[in-house]
Motif scaffolding. Structure first.
Motif, PDB file in Angstrom:
ATOM      1  N   UNK A   1       0.834  -1.202   0.000  1.00 40.47           N
ATOM      2  CA  UNK A   1       0.000   0.000   0.000  1.00 40.47           C
ATOM      3  C   UNK A   1       0.870   1.254   0.000  1.00 40.47           C
ATOM      4  N   UNK A   2       1.915   1.272   0.829  1.00 39.88           N
ATOM      5  CA  UNK A   2       2.761   2.461   0.928  1.00 39.88           C
ATOM      6  C   UNK A   2       3.597   2.653  -0.331  1.00 39.88           C
ATOM      7  N   UNK A   3       3.926   1.553  -0.995  1.00 36.89           N
ATOM      8  CA  UNK A   3       4.731   1.660  -2.215  1.00 36.89           C
ATOM      9  C   UNK A   3       3.967   2.359  -3.326  1.00 36.89           C
ATOM     10  N   UNK A   4       2.623   2.233  -3.282  1.00 35.75           N
ATOM     11  CA  UNK A   4       1.844   2.811  -4.377  1.00 35.75           C
ATOM     12  C   UNK A   4       1.569   4.297  -4.164  1.00 35.75           C
TER      13      UNK A   4
ATOM     14  N   UNK B   1       5.825  12.141  -5.297  1.00 33.98           N
ATOM     15  CA  UNK B   1       5.701  13.616  -5.270  1.00 33.98           C
ATOM     16  C   UNK B   1       5.095  14.083  -3.953  1.00 33.98           C
ATOM     17  N   UNK B   2       4.102  13.325  -3.461  1.00 35.47           N
ATOM     18  CA  UNK B   2       3.450  13.711  -2.212  1.00 35.47           C
ATOM     19  C   UNK B   2       4.452  13.676  -1.070  1.00 35.47           C
ATOM     20  N   UNK B   3       5.270  12.619  -1.086  1.00 31.11           N
ATOM     21  CA  UNK B   3       6.304  12.462  -0.073  1.00 31.11           C
ATOM     22  C   UNK B   3       7.246  13.668  -0.113  1.00 31.11           C
TER      23      UNK B   3
ATOM     24  N   UNK C   1       8.581  20.576   5.420  1.00 30.56           N
ATOM     25  CA  UNK C   1       9.268  20.456   6.691  1.00 30.56           C
ATOM     26  C   UNK C   1       8.765  19.332   7.573  1.00 30.56           C
ATOM     27  N   UNK C   2       8.068  18.338   6.975  1.00 32.19           N
ATOM     28  CA  UNK C   2       7.594  17.198   7.752  1.00 32.19           C
ATOM     29  C   UNK C   2       8.768  16.256   8.038  1.00 32.19           C
TER      30      UNK C   2
ATOM     31  N   UNK D   1       0.727  11.617   5.460  1.00 28.24           N
ATOM     32  CA  UNK D   1       0.604  11.337   4.023  1.00 28.24           C
ATOM     33  C   UNK D   1       0.254   9.866   3.770  1.00 28.24           C
ATOM     34  N   UNK D   2       1.083   8.989   4.285  1.00 23.07           N
ATOM     35  CA  UNK D   2       0.921   7.574   3.924  1.00 23.07           C
ATOM     36  C   UNK D   2      -0.301   6.927   4.551  1.00 23.07           C
ATOM     37  N   UNK D   3      -0.461   7.095   5.860  1.00 23.81           N
ATOM     38  CA  UNK D   3      -1.573   6.423   6.544  1.00 23.81           C
ATOM     39  C   UNK D   3      -2.930   6.832   5.966  1.00 23.81           C
ATOM     40  N   UNK D   4      -3.197   8.139   5.791  1.00 23.46           N
ATOM     41  CA  UNK D   4      -4.513   8.498   5.228  1.00 23.46           C
ATOM     42  C   UNK D   4      -4.738   7.915   3.840  1.00 23.46           C
TER      43      UNK D   4
END
Lengths: 269, 297
Positions: free
Chosen positions: A153-156, A160-162, A169-170, A179-182
């Motif tokens: 799931x996280x790989x997909x 760019x969002x990351x 500054x995250x 970002x990832x969990x939601x």
């Protein structure tokens, strides 16, 4: 010709469906009739709820329900925590030794917790968790399957969002949480459904680790209730069985589409 | 390389391992350490008050191999796997083809097939008890309509294992159907239309196009079904307890019995190692086949 095969198909499919649903239908039938009416199939005989009343009084079902509920919740929270962190590490963090560790995790897909009952029992006792709900749940929390699922799931998630979050500054953990969990919400939902129904239904391990009504989940309680030594008859066993599968069964019938999709998502590797 | 980049790499490595640590600890506690500990304790004798445990090498294994019950259990489990794996896969495929075709009552059919999946094995066993009970059970009553004598399905060695097998097939077929169903829906419609144009019959279309396209799914389901043939034993506790005279005893139940009913940990450990070996072989075969598959694509 086409019409004929189509109706043959329908007949075949429906006959198989009736056979498949029959055990459940007979149990419902037995549960709402007196034993003698049930086994003699007196179709016009009156319905009764006595079997449920007797079954309910025969064991601490309320406690069993609560235990199962706590168990599936504890397992799910533990799994979410462990597999989110590990899945993120495998998907998005570069560090030496990652591939080797991932191989070890995959290995666990085949070292079933069910098979290791002997030493897992020793381990749970050593940790002082024998006859506790945490002891029942703990061996399942680091599920290789869940780690794998979260990694996918996280790989997909688009890189760019990351990067955008990083520029904002995250920190590493902040990106994971914001970002990832939601974005992985559907996977969490799917995993939750599979996990809850698996652990709601699990039997052998809870049988070994629990030793009192205070910790026993429904499945173990049901097996003790139905044991031949207790001499309960078929109508009452059926009532108890229907009672204990009802919550999950009703949930399934209501959320059927989501359920099926959840199993699918979980199964596709 | 600059010091800054090195520092950044080290920071990342620490971050990665910190993220992994809960999983690593739990997996070590409940998968890796127990596997090694099982192997270790399978090499020692069972301790008694007078005689402490001592290293016996492979004696526990040779004991097992000399024990006729062990071979009965192995044979039972081979039959169990040999029947439940292909049979439930075949039924699952039929279910999926039906649930995917243009029949009426599709919703009902799909629900009916899938329902056993959400029931606990223990509950399933209770449901089937009503079928198998001699005299009163549904099967006997149906048999009586045709003048057949009452049969103690669970109580006689010839039928007990088969009664267990039927419950397993009933329980897992609907689950496997879902995967076939998903795979069927990814087959492009043009293939169907093309084969219709070519005048290919339904059977040809199924055999030449559908089945080959389902191969990856079939492999996935086969591995799961094999794992299930080790794992799904809960119903034994309700229906037969492995009896009569071990006729329906399966490996995992035997491990449980050795460990928690007879308190014979060393032999239970040796059995566990043998089962892990078999699962390891299944895993290896799956990985090899998957490799091959990726070469095809």
């Amino acid at each position: 010709m086409n019409r004929l095969t189509n109706s043959l198909d329908t007949i075949g499919a429906v006959v198989l469906a009736i056979i498949w649903i029959a055990p459940l239908v007979f149990a419902v039938w037995a549960a709402v009739h007196t034993t003698s009416d049930a086994v003699n199939f007196r179709l016009t005989s009156p319905w009764t709820l006595d079997n449920f009343r007797i079954a309910w009084a025969g064991a601490p079902w309320g406690k069993y329900f609560l235990n199962t509920f706590i168990l599936v919740t504890v397992v799910l929270i533990g799994q979410f925590f462990v597999t989110t962190l590990a899945g993120y590490a495998f998907a998005q963090v570069q560090f030496p030794g990652k591939d080797f560790v991932f191989l070890l995790v995959l290995l666990q897909l085949f070292i079933l917790p069910e098979v290791l009952i002997l030493e897992n029992y020793a381990m749970v006792s050593r940790l002082g968790l024998f006859d506790s709900i945490l002891g029942v749940g703990m061996p399942y929390m680091a599920s290789a399957f869940g780690i794998f699922l979260m990694r996918q799931a996280f790989k997909s998630v688009p890189i760019e969002l990351d990067e955008a979050a990083r520029i904002e500054g995250c920190s590493g953990l902040g990106i994971l949480l914001r970002v990832y969990v939601p974005l992985a919400k559907p996977t969490y939902l799917a995993y939750a459904l599979v996990s809850v129904s698996t652990h709601w239904n699990n039997f052998l391990w809870p049988l070994i680790v629990t030793n009192s009504p205070e910790t026993r989940p429904l499945t173990v309680g049901l097996s003790i209730f139905g044991a031949p030594e207790n001499g309960v008859d078929i109508s009452i066993i059926s009532a108890a069985t229907i009672m204990s599968v009802a919550p999950l069964l009703i949930a399934f019938l209501v959320f059927q589409r989501q359920f099926v999709q959840a199993f699918l998502r979980a199964g596709i590797k | 390389m600059s010091d800054l980049a090195k520092l950044e790499r080290r920071r990342r490595a620490i971050f990665g391992w910190l993220l992994l640590s809960p999983a690593a600890i739990l997996l070590s506690l409940f998968a890796f350490y127990p596997s090694v500990a099982t192997l270790w304790s399978s090499l020692f004798s069972r301790g008694t008050r007078r005689r402490p445990t001592e290293f016996v090498g492979t004696e526990n294994y040779t004991d097992l191999f000399a024990d006729p019950t062990f071979w009965i259990v192995v044979k039972n489990n081979l039959i169990y796997a040999g029947v439940t794996v292909p049979l439930s896969m075949f039924i699952a495929l039929s279910m999926a083809l039906w649930a995917n075709s243009k029949i009426s009552a599709k919703g009902f059919v799909r629900t009916a097939y899938f329902t056993p999946t959400v029931l606990p094995m223990i509950a399933a066993a209770n449901l089937w008890l009503f079928f198998y009970t001699p005299g009163l059970g549904v099967l006997d009553q149906i048999g009586a309509l045709f003048g057949l004598p009452s049969v103690n399905w669970l109580g006689q060695p010839e039928t007990a294992l088969w009664a267990i097998i039927i419950v397993t097939v009933w329980k897992e077929s609907g689950f496997f159907m879902i995967f076939y169903l998903a795979a069927l829906q990814t087959i492009p419609v043009d293939l169907r239309e093309a084969s219709d144009l070519e005048g290919a019959g339904r059977w040809t279309y199924t055999r030449r196009i559908v089945l080959p396209m389902l191969m990856p799914t079939t492999l996935f389901i086969a591995v799961n079904a094999m794992i299930n043939s080790v794992k799904l034993i809960d119903h034994l506790f309700i229906l037969t307890k492995g009896g009569p005279s071990d006729a329906s005893k399966l490996l995992l139940y035997y491990i449980w019995e050795q460990a928690f009913a007879f308190f014979d940990a060393p032999h239970a450990a040796a059995l566990t190692i043998l089962v892990l070996l078999v699962l390891g072989i299944v895993a290896a075969v799956q990985f090899i086949l998957m490799e091959r598959r990726t070469h095809y694509q």
